[in-house]
Design a protein around this motif. Structure first.
Motif, PDB file in Angstrom:
ATOM      1  N   SER A 102      -4.332  15.127   5.564  1.00 27.03           N
ATOM      2  CA  SER A 102      -2.690  15.299   5.955  1.00 27.03           C
ATOM      3  C   SER A 102      -1.934  14.214   5.717  1.00 27.03           C
ATOM      4  O   SER A 102      -2.635  13.101   5.581  1.00 27.03           O
ATOM      5  CB  SER A 102      -2.753  15.906   7.443  1.00 27.03           C
ATOM      6  N   ARG A 103      -0.742  14.251   5.784  1.00 26.67           N
ATOM      7  CA  ARG A 103       0.183  13.081   5.738  1.00 26.67           C
ATOM      8  C   ARG A 103       0.141  12.153   6.838  1.00 26.67           C
ATOM      9  O   ARG A 103       0.231  10.815   6.763  1.00 26.67           O
ATOM     10  CB  ARG A 103       1.602  13.685   5.780  1.00 26.67           C
ATOM     11  N   ASP A 104      -0.354  12.763   7.961  1.00 27.39           N
ATOM     12  CA  ASP A 104      -0.529  11.841   9.163  1.00 27.39           C
ATOM     13  C   ASP A 104      -1.913  11.062   8.792  1.00 27.39           C
ATOM     14  O   ASP A 104      -2.058  10.027   9.694  1.00 27.39           O
ATOM     15  CB  ASP A 104      -0.881  12.649  10.588  1.00 27.39           C
ATOM     16  N   ASP A 105      -2.586  11.311   8.147  1.00 24.93           N
ATOM     17  CA  ASP A 105      -4.020  10.682   7.821  1.00 24.93           C
ATOM     18  C   ASP A 105      -3.682   9.483   6.813  1.00 24.93           C
ATOM     19  O   ASP A 105      -4.863   8.831   6.404  1.00 24.93           O
ATOM     20  CB  ASP A 105      -5.099  11.584   7.200  1.00 24.93           C
ATOM     21  N   THR A 106      -2.572   9.323   6.304  1.00 27.52           N
ATOM     22  CA  THR A 106      -2.088   8.310   5.331  1.00 27.52           C
ATOM     23  C   THR A 106      -1.315   7.272   5.667  1.00 27.52           C
ATOM     24  O   THR A 106      -0.461   7.367   6.884  1.00 27.52           O
ATOM     25  CB  THR A 106      -1.488   9.214   3.997  1.00 27.52           C
ATOM     26  N   PHE A 107      -1.148   6.335   5.054  1.00 29.95           N
ATOM     27  CA  PHE A 107      -0.071   5.151   5.082  1.00 29.95           C
ATOM     28  C   PHE A 107       0.379   4.501   3.770  1.00 29.95           C
ATOM     29  O   PHE A 107       0.034   4.932   2.749  1.00 29.95           O
ATOM     30  CB  PHE A 107      -0.678   4.053   5.933  1.00 29.95           C
ATOM     31  N   GLN A 108       1.704   3.893   3.769  1.00 27.55           N
ATOM     32  CA  GLN A 108       2.353   3.668   2.829  1.00 27.55           C
ATOM     33  C   GLN A 108       2.274   2.239   2.415  1.00 27.55           C
ATOM     34  O   GLN A 108       2.580   1.366   3.347  1.00 27.55           O
ATOM     35  CB  GLN A 108       3.954   3.976   2.942  1.00 27.55           C
ATOM     36  N   PRO A 109       1.465   1.693   1.437  1.00 23.39           N
ATOM     37  CA  PRO A 109       1.446   0.432   0.882  1.00 23.39           C
ATOM     38  C   PRO A 109       2.913  -0.243   0.573  1.00 23.39           C
ATOM     39  O   PRO A 109       3.807   0.360   0.173  1.00 23.39           O
ATOM     40  CB  PRO A 109       0.494   0.362  -0.336  1.00 23.39           C
ATOM     41  N   SER A 110       3.077  -1.237   1.119  1.00 18.56           N
ATOM     42  CA  SER A 110       4.440  -2.098   0.835  1.00 18.56           C
ATOM     43  C   SER A 110       4.088  -3.567   0.470  1.00 18.56           C
ATOM     44  O   SER A 110       3.166  -3.657   0.337  1.00 18.56           O
ATOM     45  CB  SER A 110       5.028  -2.238   2.308  1.00 18.56           C
ATOM     46  N   VAL A 111       5.112  -4.244  -0.028  1.00 20.33           N
ATOM     47  CA  VAL A 111       4.895  -5.400  -0.836  1.00 20.33           C
ATOM     48  C   VAL A 111       4.338  -6.651   0.292  1.00 20.33           C
ATOM     49  O   VAL A 111       3.615  -7.424   0.055  1.00 20.33           O
ATOM     50  CB  VAL A 111       6.311  -6.027  -1.065  1.00 20.33           C
ATOM     51  N   ALA A 112       4.328  -6.120   1.666  1.00 22.01           N
ATOM     52  CA  ALA A 112       3.784  -7.191   2.534  1.00 22.01           C
ATOM     53  C   ALA A 112       2.505  -7.115   2.723  1.00 22.01           C
ATOM     54  O   ALA A 112       1.856  -7.992   3.356  1.00 22.01           O
ATOM     55  CB  ALA A 112       4.707  -6.906   4.060  1.00 22.01           C
ATOM     56  N   ASP A 113       1.731  -6.230   2.120  1.00 22.64           N
ATOM     57  CA  ASP A 113       0.261  -6.067   2.583  1.00 22.64           C
ATOM     58  C   ASP A 113      -0.401  -6.045   1.213  1.00 22.64           C
ATOM     59  O   ASP A 113       0.050  -6.306   0.145  1.00 22.64           O
ATOM     60  CB  ASP A 113      -0.132  -4.488   3.323  1.00 22.64           C
ATOM     61  N   GLY A 114      -1.608  -6.124   1.267  1.00 24.85           N
ATOM     62  CA  GLY A 114      -2.674  -6.481   0.207  1.00 24.85           C
ATOM     63  C   GLY A 114      -2.940  -5.343  -0.489  1.00 24.85           C
ATOM     64  O   GLY A 114      -3.324  -5.540  -1.744  1.00 24.85           O
TER      65      GLY A 114
END
Length: 214
Positions: A102-114
């Motif tokens: 589900s969406r709650d199981d996910t996260f969004q990568p951003s420029v600040a992470d690897g």
């Protein structure tokens, strides 16, 4: 103007098929590509003049931002210890699309992470073009990529520069479409610049440009 000998030298990796002959005759008279798309196209690649390179930069129709990924602990619990490090980002997207998480199981990568640089080096429109052509045997480690007028950059770079591939001449653009057709790759070549939506620096930092939340 391009001579027949020059064109044949550039087409050395291709058989002189009727399609190549047709392109040859076109380029002897015009200074623009002649593109014969496949009957059914599953993907599109774009070409545009790059001011920093004497050629046409190739990009794919891939999303211009990293998609969401499944959280570490969720993957480990669902698929077993050590699974997170074995999966590619494309594996994550497939599992999400299959409805496994589900969406709650996910996260969004951003420029600040690897996770963002991993996406940029492997799945962005620029870098995906490199690995897509390599998978089709067109380089940079394929057979005589220089015979097709392709130039690969930063494919083994250790200093952060992103992989890129160029068609060096308008003739090479036509020859690339022929090569893709001969391999039944289902890829259409468009001799035009691909445009991307504008993303602010703040949005890039927070979401990697994924404003759609995919």
């Amino acid at each position: 103007m391009l001579s027949r000998r020059d064109f044949l030298r550039g087409a050395s990796a291709l058989a002189l098929t009727p399609q190549v002959e047709r392109i040859l005759e076109h380029h002897l008279r015009h200074e623009a590509p002649l593109l014969v798309p496949p009957p059914t196209a599953k993907r599109v690649i774009y070409m545009h003049r790059d001011p920093d390179h004497p050629g046409f930069r190739i990009v794919t129709d891939a999303l211009p931002f990293p998609r969401r990924l499944v959280k570490f602990d969720v993957i480990e619990e669902a698929l077993g210890e050590g699974s997170f490090r074995k999966l590619t980002q494309r594996d994550h997207w497939r599992l999400i699309d299959e409805g496994r998480f589900s969406r709650d199981d996910t996260f969004q990568p951003s420029v600040a992470d690897g996770y963002y640089p991993v996406w940029a080096a492997n799945y962005s429109p620029d870098s995906e073009a490199v690995w897509l052509l390599e998978a089709l045997g067109l380089g940079p480690d394929g057979t005589e990529p220089e015979g097709r007028g392709l130039a690969f950059r930063n494919c083994e770079d250790d200093f952060g520069a992103m992989p890129a591939v160029y068609c060096e001449t308008p003739e090479a653009v036509s020859l690339l479409q022929v090569a893709l057709n001969e391999k039944s790759a289902g890829i259409e070549v468009r001799f035009e610049e691909r445009t991307f939506p504008e993303v602010s620096w703040d949005q890039l930092l927070r979401t990697g440009g994924n404003l759609a939340g995919l």
